[in-house]
Design an enzyme around this catalytic site. Structure first.
Site, mmCIF file in Angstrom:
data_model
loop_
_atom_site.group_PDB
_atom_site.id
_atom_site.type_symbol
_atom_site.label_atom_id
_atom_site.label_comp_id
_atom_site.label_asym_id
_atom_site.label_seq_id
_atom_site.Cartn_x
_atom_site.Cartn_y
_atom_site.Cartn_z
ATOM 1 C CG HIS A 19 -2.362 0.162 0.951
ATOM 2 N ND1 HIS A 19 -2.920 0.203 -0.305
ATOM 3 C CD2 HIS A 19 -3.410 0.321 1.807
ATOM 4 C CE1 HIS A 19 -4.232 0.355 -0.209
ATOM 5 N NE2 HIS A 19 -4.554 0.440 1.062
ATOM 6 C CG ASN A 109 -11.223 1.800 1.151
ATOM 7 O OD1 ASN A 109 -12.274 1.857 0.521
ATOM 8 N ND2 ASN A 109 -10.947 0.798 1.963
#
Length: 189
Positions: A19, A109
């Site tokens: 990420h 997200n």
């Protein structure tokens, strides 16, 4: 003014996770260009600058990163088309690199937060991090480190994306896309 944003999560716990590949590219750009830190907290992120170019690593955690970017965008009066967001993408094989303007968040997200705060027409630099076997494993997958084999290629991949980002400062998106896009890590020279 141009704003490069690397998506990731703050803290050493997340430093080398899939990420955080966007953070790694920002670190590379800042080092290569000699940008100086102009703020650690005022914009809910680490903000660096050289001339008319800003580099941001939001410290709000991935799911809230749009707040930080919106604050910087408003303060410096940056146009949406001058924002370049660098992020991980599980829908691309490891080492793939794609460029595009606008589009959906694809379940990411961080992008969902950006879209809600600033709109969708920014440039995206998508870096493939591979995909877990099952959809239920996505959260764990992106919050874990790369495999040992992938780790060996990260430095070259980050340098490639960093060079592409530097090219975006003086070249048009289509030209950068045609030269720097990769289908996988095997395409990296």
């Amino acid at each position: 003014m141009t704003l490069f944003v690397g998506l990731g999560n703050p803290g050493s716990k997340y430093e080398d996770t899939r990420h955080n590949i966007g953070f790694k590219v920002i670190d590379s750009l800042v080092d290569d260009l000699g940008a100086r830190n102009i703020s650690k907290n005022a914009f809910q992120g680490e903000l660096y600058r050289i001339a008319n170019t800003l580099f941001l690593k939001p410290t709000t955690f991935m799911n809230l990163s749009g707040k930080s970017i919106e604050t910087v965008k408003q303060f410096f009066k940056i146009e949406l088309e001058d924002i370049i967001v660098i992020h991980d993408d599980i829908d691309l094989p490891f080492g793939a690199v794609r460029f595009k303007r606008g589009g959906g968040h694809g379940g990411h997200n961080g992008l969902r937060s950006l879209d809600a705060h600033i709109g969708k027409e920014y440039i995206r630099v998508r870096i493939g991090v591979g995909k877990p076997e099952h959809k239920s494993q996505v959260a764990d997958y992106v919050l874990h480190r790369f495999s040992e084999e992938e780790e060996k290629e990260i430095e070259r991949l980050v340098k490639h994306v960093s060079n592409a980002c530097k090219a975006l400062l003086c070249e048009d998106l289509n030209k950068v896309k045609s030269y720097y896009s990769l289908k996988s890590i095997e395409g990296l020279e």
